[in-house]
Scaffold this active site. Structure first.
Site, PDB file in Angstrom:
ATOM      1  N   ASN A   1       0.820  -1.122   0.087  1.00  0.00           N
ATOM      2  CA  ASN A   1      -0.006   0.084   0.242  1.00  0.00           C
ATOM      3  C   ASN A   1       0.949   1.262   0.000  1.00  0.00           C
ATOM      4  OD1 ASN A   1      -1.750   2.008   0.413  1.00  0.00           O
ATOM      5  ND2 ASN A   1      -2.265   1.387   2.298  1.00  0.00           N
TER       6      ASN A   1
ATOM      7  N   LYS B   1       0.071   4.169  -0.363  1.00  0.00           N
ATOM      8  CA  LYS B   1      -0.378   5.306   0.259  1.00  0.00           C
ATOM      9  C   LYS B   1      -0.211   6.656  -0.530  1.00  0.00           C
ATOM     10  CE  LYS B   1      -0.263   3.113   4.569  1.00  0.00           C
ATOM     11  NZ  LYS B   1      -0.100   3.239   6.191  1.00  0.00           N
TER      12      LYS B   1
ATOM     13  N   HIS C   1      -9.352   1.139   5.082  1.00  0.00           N
ATOM     14  CA  HIS C   1      -8.031   1.374   5.676  1.00  0.00           C
ATOM     15  C   HIS C   1      -8.290   2.097   6.808  1.00  0.00           C
ATOM     16  CE1 HIS C   1      -4.199   2.716   6.542  1.00  0.00           C
ATOM     17  NE2 HIS C   1      -3.675   1.427   5.943  1.00  0.00           N
TER      18      HIS C   1
ATOM     19  N   GLU D   1      -6.701   4.897   7.917  1.00  0.00           N
ATOM     20  CA  GLU D   1      -6.667   6.271   7.579  1.00  0.00           C
ATOM     21  C   GLU D   1      -7.760   6.758   7.020  1.00  0.00           C
ATOM     22  OE1 GLU D   1      -2.732   5.441   5.619  1.00  0.00           O
ATOM     23  OE2 GLU D   1      -1.997   4.927   7.404  1.00  0.00           O
TER      24      GLU D   1
ATOM     25  N   GLU E   1      -5.234  -4.990  10.598  1.00  0.00           N
ATOM     26  CA  GLU E   1      -4.118  -3.797  10.766  1.00  0.00           C
ATOM     27  C   GLU E   1      -4.372  -3.211  12.054  1.00  0.00           C
ATOM     28  OE1 GLU E   1      -2.164  -2.811   6.458  1.00  0.00           O
ATOM     29  OE2 GLU E   1      -3.919  -1.235   7.108  1.00  0.00           O
TER      30      GLU E   1
ATOM     31  N   GLY F   1       2.618   2.429  10.731  1.00  0.00           N
ATOM     32  CA  GLY F   1       3.788   3.477  10.713  1.00  0.00           C
ATOM     33  C   GLY F   1       4.423   3.776  11.937  1.00  0.00           C
TER      34      GLY F   1
ATOM     35  N   SER G   1       3.759  -2.153  10.424  1.00  0.00           N
ATOM     36  CA  SER G   1       4.839  -2.105  10.490  1.00  0.00           C
ATOM     37  C   SER G   1       5.535  -3.578  10.082  1.00  0.00           C
ATOM     38  CB  SER G   1       5.332  -1.713  11.960  1.00  0.00           C
ATOM     39  OG  SER G   1       5.004  -0.374  12.127  1.00  0.00           O
TER      40      SER G   1
HETATM   41  P1  13P Z   1       3.101   0.307   7.744  1.00  0.00           P
HETATM   42  O1  13P Z   1       3.721  -0.803   6.882  1.00  0.00           O
HETATM   43  O2  13P Z   1       3.819   1.579   7.151  1.00  0.00           O
HETATM   44  O3  13P Z   1       2.962   0.138   9.105  1.00  0.00           O
HETATM   45  O4  13P Z   1       1.576   0.505   7.129  1.00  0.00           O
HETATM   46  C1  13P Z   1       0.974  -0.497   7.293  1.00  0.00           C
HETATM   47  C2  13P Z   1      -0.420  -0.214   6.382  1.00  0.00           C
HETATM   48  O5  13P Z   1      -1.165   0.629   6.763  1.00  0.00           O
HETATM   49  C3  13P Z   1      -0.729  -0.686   5.277  1.00  0.00           C
HETATM   50  O6  13P Z   1      -2.050  -0.580   4.576  1.00  0.00           O
END
Ligand code: 13P
Length: 249
Positions: free
Chosen positions: A9, A11, A94, A96, A166, A172, A212
């Site tokens: 992803n 982003k 997601h 976010e 997740e 992150g 992560s």
């Molecule tokens: P990270 O791997 O940066 O923690 O992000 C995970 C994520 O949100 C994948 O959709």
């Protein structure tokens, strides 16, 4: 045996030249990949990256789609648009999107329905916040996410959905769920699917872990019995790290 699927992803990262270079670098060496690989870049890059990946086994996914079919919804991208340019996957729900854009269970249910109606395969994200984990309510919280946005689906449709667990506190942050924490939640999710749809269907559903995941923790996470792959953010932006995760198990 369920197959494993490793998805990146990206982003809201990378300029176009960087995105093309990353996709080519991931394509290089794909003959060694033992798992299915999906890349999820931003909307404007999807069709160009489809050309970069043409003839390879690597698939593309969008990071979102609209909760309406088509029409006067300025700035939105519909599932039918994605399907019309041949994109097979779409990330839905997601954290976010849930947190920054206030996407509710009901909106996500609509997105899931529209994605499936247009032949897309949703990657449905669920996972608890830090507050929920600290109060040990993660099972109830994730169960509600599944019930409100997914469990209305038919047996045929649920089989077309990938679930990504997740935990928000691990995204992150550099904090990863331990393999035991991941396995516990993945097993819980599969148990709830089995209660709703039966064991045979639950055993087929892919449940990815995200939060992560890095080359140094991927093997332990991915070897858990109910962890069927990863949805990777930060580490998917570096070709070597992403390839190391693909090669981890
Ligand atoms: P990270 O791997 O940066 O923690 O992000 C995970 C994520 O949100 C994948 O959709």
């Amino acid at each position: 045996m369920r197959r494993k699927i490793i998805a990146g992803n990206w982003k809201m990262n990378l300029r176009f030249d960087e995105a093309k270079a990353l996709a080519s670098a991931i394509r290089d060496g794909e003959s060694a990949y033992r798992h299915e690989v999906i890349l999820c870049p931003s909307f404007p890059y999807l069709t160009s990256l489809a050309q970069v990946l043409a003839g390879s086994k690597i698939s593309l996914g969008a990071q979102n789609c609209a909760d309406r079919e088509n029409g006067a919804f300025t700035g939105e991208v519909s599932a039918s648009m994605l399907a019309s340019v041949g994109i097979p996957y779409v990330i839905i729900g997601h954290s976010e999107r849930r947190i920054y854009y206030h996407e509710s269970h009901a909106v996500l249910k609509d997105k899931i329905n529209i994605a499936l109606a247009n032949g897309l395969k949703p990657i449905f994200c669920c996972g608890e916040t830090k507050e929920v984990r600290l109060s040990e309510q993660q099972a109830n919280y994730v169960e509600r996410q599944l019930e409100e946005s997914l469990f209305h689906l038919s047996e045929d449709d649920i089989l077309r959905v990938i679930i990504a667990y997740e935990p928000v506190w691990a995204i992150g942050t550099g904090l990863t769920a331990t393999p035991e924490q991941a396995q516990e939640m993945h097993h819980f999710i599969r148990t709830r699917i089995a209660a709703r749809y039966g064991r045979a269907i639950a055993d087929q559903i892919i449940i990815q872990y995200g939060g992560s995941m890095k080359p140094d923790n991927a093997a332990e996470l991915l070897s858990q019995p109910d962890v069927d792959g990863g949805l990777i953010g930060g580490a998917s932006l570096k070709a070597d790290d992403f390839k190391a995760i693909i090669a981890a198990v």
